[in-house]
Scaffold this motif. Structure first.
Motif, PDB file in Angstrom:
ATOM      1  N   ARG A   1       0.873  -1.169   0.109  1.00  0.00           N
ATOM      2  CA  ARG A   1       0.004  -0.017  -0.116  1.00  0.00           C
ATOM      3  C   ARG A   1       0.818   1.304   0.045  1.00  0.00           C
ATOM      4  O   ARG A   1       1.802   1.223   0.664  1.00  0.00           O
ATOM      5  CB  ARG A   1      -0.886   0.136   1.255  1.00  0.00           C
ATOM      6  N   ASP A   2       0.512   2.235  -0.844  1.00  0.00           N
ATOM      7  CA  ASP A   2       1.146   3.410  -0.843  1.00  0.00           C
ATOM      8  C   ASP A   2       0.289   4.323   0.324  1.00  0.00           C
ATOM      9  O   ASP A   2      -0.730   4.897   0.028  1.00  0.00           O
ATOM     10  CB  ASP A   2       0.875   4.293  -2.066  1.00  0.00           C
ATOM     11  N   GLU A   3       1.186   4.465   1.424  1.00  0.00           N
ATOM     12  CA  GLU A   3       0.629   5.135   2.739  1.00  0.00           C
ATOM     13  C   GLU A   3       0.500   6.599   2.575  1.00  0.00           C
ATOM     14  O   GLU A   3      -0.121   7.270   3.054  1.00  0.00           O
ATOM     15  CB  GLU A   3       1.500   4.895   4.040  1.00  0.00           C
ATOM     16  N   THR A   4       1.342   7.209   1.694  1.00  0.00           N
ATOM     17  CA  THR A   4       1.158   8.698   1.188  1.00  0.00           C
ATOM     18  C   THR A   4       0.162   8.949   0.415  1.00  0.00           C
ATOM     19  O   THR A   4      -0.584  10.095   0.596  1.00  0.00           O
ATOM     20  CB  THR A   4       2.645   9.206   0.813  1.00  0.00           C
ATOM     21  N   GLY A   5      -0.177   8.146  -0.465  1.00  0.00           N
ATOM     22  CA  GLY A   5      -0.918   8.436  -1.515  1.00  0.00           C
ATOM     23  C   GLY A   5      -2.390   7.612  -1.621  1.00  0.00           C
ATOM     24  O   GLY A   5      -3.347   8.043  -2.053  1.00  0.00           O
ATOM     25  N   GLY A   6      -2.350   6.684  -0.642  1.00  0.00           N
ATOM     26  CA  GLY A   6      -3.359   5.872  -0.197  1.00  0.00           C
ATOM     27  C   GLY A   6      -3.635   4.814  -1.516  1.00  0.00           C
ATOM     28  O   GLY A   6      -3.244   5.086  -2.411  1.00  0.00           O
ATOM     29  N   GLY A   7      -4.067   3.940  -1.178  1.00  0.00           N
ATOM     30  CA  GLY A   7      -4.737   2.936  -2.083  1.00  0.00           C
ATOM     31  C   GLY A   7      -3.696   1.651  -2.211  1.00  0.00           C
ATOM     32  O   GLY A   7      -2.340   1.926  -1.834  1.00  0.00           O
ATOM     33  N   ASN A   8      -4.285   0.487  -2.568  1.00  0.00           N
ATOM     34  CA  ASN A   8      -3.511  -0.618  -2.710  1.00  0.00           C
ATOM     35  C   ASN A   8      -2.541  -0.731  -4.096  1.00  0.00           C
ATOM     36  O   ASN A   8      -3.318  -0.075  -5.037  1.00  0.00           O
ATOM     37  CB  ASN A   8      -4.173  -2.029  -2.419  1.00  0.00           C
ATOM     38  N   ARG A   9      -1.323  -0.806  -3.966  1.00  0.00           N
ATOM     39  CA  ARG A   9      -0.773  -1.145  -5.173  1.00  0.00           C
ATOM     40  C   ARG A   9      -0.545  -2.337  -5.664  1.00  0.00           C
ATOM     41  O   ARG A   9      -0.342  -2.797  -6.975  1.00  0.00           O
ATOM     42  CB  ARG A   9       0.857  -0.320  -5.102  1.00  0.00           C
ATOM     43  N   LEU A  10      -0.610  -3.331  -5.006  1.00  0.00           N
ATOM     44  CA  LEU A  10      -0.508  -4.947  -4.975  1.00  0.00           C
ATOM     45  C   LEU A  10      -1.144  -5.551  -4.088  1.00  0.00           C
ATOM     46  O   LEU A  10      -0.997  -5.165  -2.639  1.00  0.00           O
ATOM     47  CB  LEU A  10       0.984  -5.267  -5.106  1.00  0.00           C
ATOM     48  N   LEU A  11      -1.967  -6.454  -4.140  1.00  0.00           N
ATOM     49  CA  LEU A  11      -2.458  -7.637  -3.488  1.00  0.00           C
ATOM     50  C   LEU A  11      -2.374  -8.577  -3.861  1.00  0.00           C
ATOM     51  O   LEU A  11      -2.753  -9.389  -5.036  1.00  0.00           O
ATOM     52  CB  LEU A  11      -4.018  -7.151  -3.336  1.00  0.00           C
ATOM     53  N   ILE A  12      -2.017  -9.656  -3.000  1.00  0.00           N
ATOM     54  CA  ILE A  12      -1.916 -11.104  -3.137  1.00  0.00           C
ATOM     55  C   ILE A  12      -3.217 -11.656  -2.336  1.00  0.00           C
ATOM     56  O   ILE A  12      -3.066 -11.624  -0.998  1.00  0.00           O
ATOM     57  CB  ILE A  12      -0.642 -11.791  -2.956  1.00  0.00           C
ATOM     58  N   ASP A  13      -4.363 -12.081  -2.832  1.00  0.00           N
ATOM     59  CA  ASP A  13      -5.266 -12.636  -2.079  1.00  0.00           C
ATOM     60  C   ASP A  13      -5.257 -14.165  -1.470  1.00  0.00           C
ATOM     61  O   ASP A  13      -4.120 -14.888  -1.774  1.00  0.00           O
ATOM     62  CB  ASP A  13      -6.781 -12.628  -2.582  1.00  0.00           C
ATOM     63  N   THR A  14      -5.982 -14.347  -0.612  1.00  0.00           N
ATOM     64  CA  THR A  14      -5.849 -15.843   0.083  1.00  0.00           C
ATOM     65  C   THR A  14      -6.130 -16.937  -0.945  1.00  0.00           C
ATOM     66  O   THR A  14      -5.341 -18.133  -0.630  1.00  0.00           O
ATOM     67  CB  THR A  14      -6.971 -16.049   0.916  1.00  0.00           C
ATOM     68  N   ALA A  15      -6.356 -16.723  -2.124  1.00  0.00           N
ATOM     69  CA  ALA A  15      -6.221 -17.837  -3.253  1.00  0.00           C
ATOM     70  C   ALA A  15      -5.018 -17.614  -4.146  1.00  0.00           C
ATOM     71  O   ALA A  15      -4.886 -18.691  -4.867  1.00  0.00           O
ATOM     72  CB  ALA A  15      -7.738 -17.645  -4.062  1.00  0.00           C
ATOM     73  N   GLY A  16      -4.186 -16.752  -3.860  1.00  0.00           N
ATOM     74  CA  GLY A  16      -2.901 -16.467  -4.677  1.00  0.00           C
ATOM     75  C   GLY A  16      -2.917 -15.701  -5.886  1.00  0.00           C
ATOM     76  O   GLY A  16      -2.230 -15.479  -6.395  1.00  0.00           O
ATOM     77  N   TYR A  17      -4.163 -15.084  -5.986  1.00  0.00           N
ATOM     78  CA  TYR A  17      -4.455 -14.036  -7.328  1.00  0.00           C
ATOM     79  C   TYR A  17      -3.476 -12.858  -7.046  1.00  0.00           C
ATOM     80  O   TYR A  17      -3.556 -12.085  -5.639  1.00  0.00           O
ATOM     81  CB  TYR A  17      -5.800 -13.878  -7.631  1.00  0.00           C
ATOM     82  N   VAL A  18      -2.844 -12.480  -7.987  1.00  0.00           N
ATOM     83  CA  VAL A  18      -2.252 -11.296  -7.861  1.00  0.00           C
ATOM     84  C   VAL A  18      -2.764 -10.212  -8.358  1.00  0.00           C
ATOM     85  O   VAL A  18      -2.954 -10.319  -9.785  1.00  0.00           O
ATOM     86  CB  VAL A  18      -0.723 -11.308  -8.205  1.00  0.00           C
ATOM     87  N   LEU A  19      -3.316  -8.923  -7.680  1.00  0.00           N
ATOM     88  CA  LEU A  19      -4.033  -7.918  -8.269  1.00  0.00           C
ATOM     89  C   LEU A  19      -3.196  -6.610  -8.113  1.00  0.00           C
ATOM     90  O   LEU A  19      -2.524  -6.313  -7.067  1.00  0.00           O
ATOM     91  CB  LEU A  19      -5.133  -7.754  -7.703  1.00  0.00           C
TER      92      LEU A  19
END
Length: 163
Positions: free
Chosen positions: A13-31
């Motif tokens: 997450r970009d704490e200065t600009g907000g928002g997730n930049r990369l997410l790996i969910d529990t199923a292993g999908y990379v968003l």
């Protein structure tokens, strides 16, 4: 900052600009919600004898990051990297000449295809292009048919950053 969220997915997450930049969910999908991507096409319906830039592509269906400009018909690369580019067209149904579609980088032809005028037909092509930041992509067309309706979208161009 890397941390698991409430569902044990990992997030960058970009704490200065907000928002997730990369997410790996529990199923292993990379968003990657900020990944540059677009799908652009020409609105309306008819035949054209020659267009480029906004004359060729003037509408977007997807424009993640707003890197495609409908006023110029160009996708501008926000960062250096490899981009997947796909484009399509259909020849003019009035059989006025051989249809040509040129994929251009910074206004210079890079790759093209042509469609003979014997009967209505479409064609598509693609390329992986290593670009610099601020390079731009567009297409140039001659003797083509366009349809930006609900089902048909051509000519069109899709671009997304691979990495």
């Amino acid at each position: 900052q890397i941390r698991p969220d409430q569902s044990n997915a990992f997030t960058i997450r970009d704490e200065t600009g907000g928002g997730n930049r990369l997410l790996i969910d529990t199923a292993g999908y990379v968003l990657k919600p900020s990944q540059p991507a677009c799908f652009a096409f020409k609105a309306g319906s008819g035949n054209g004898t020659g267009d480029s830039g906004a004359g060729a592509l003037n509408t977007t269906g997807t424009n993640n990051g707003n890197h495609f400009s409908t006023s110029t018909g160009r996708f501008t690369c926000p960062v250096a990297g490899m981009y997947m580019v796909c484009w399509t067209m259909m020849n003019s149904q009035s059989n006025t000449g051989t249809a040509v579609c040129i994929f251009r980088v910074n206004g210079t032809g890079y790759k093209y295809f042509h469609v003979e005028n014997s009967h209505p037909q479409g064609q598509s092509d693609q390329v992986v292009y290593t670009a610099n930041a601020n390079d731009y992509f567009d297409i140039s067309l001659t003797h083509y048919h366009y349809n930006g309706g609900s089902q048909f979208k051509y000519p069109s161009m899709s671009v997304f950053l691979i990495g």
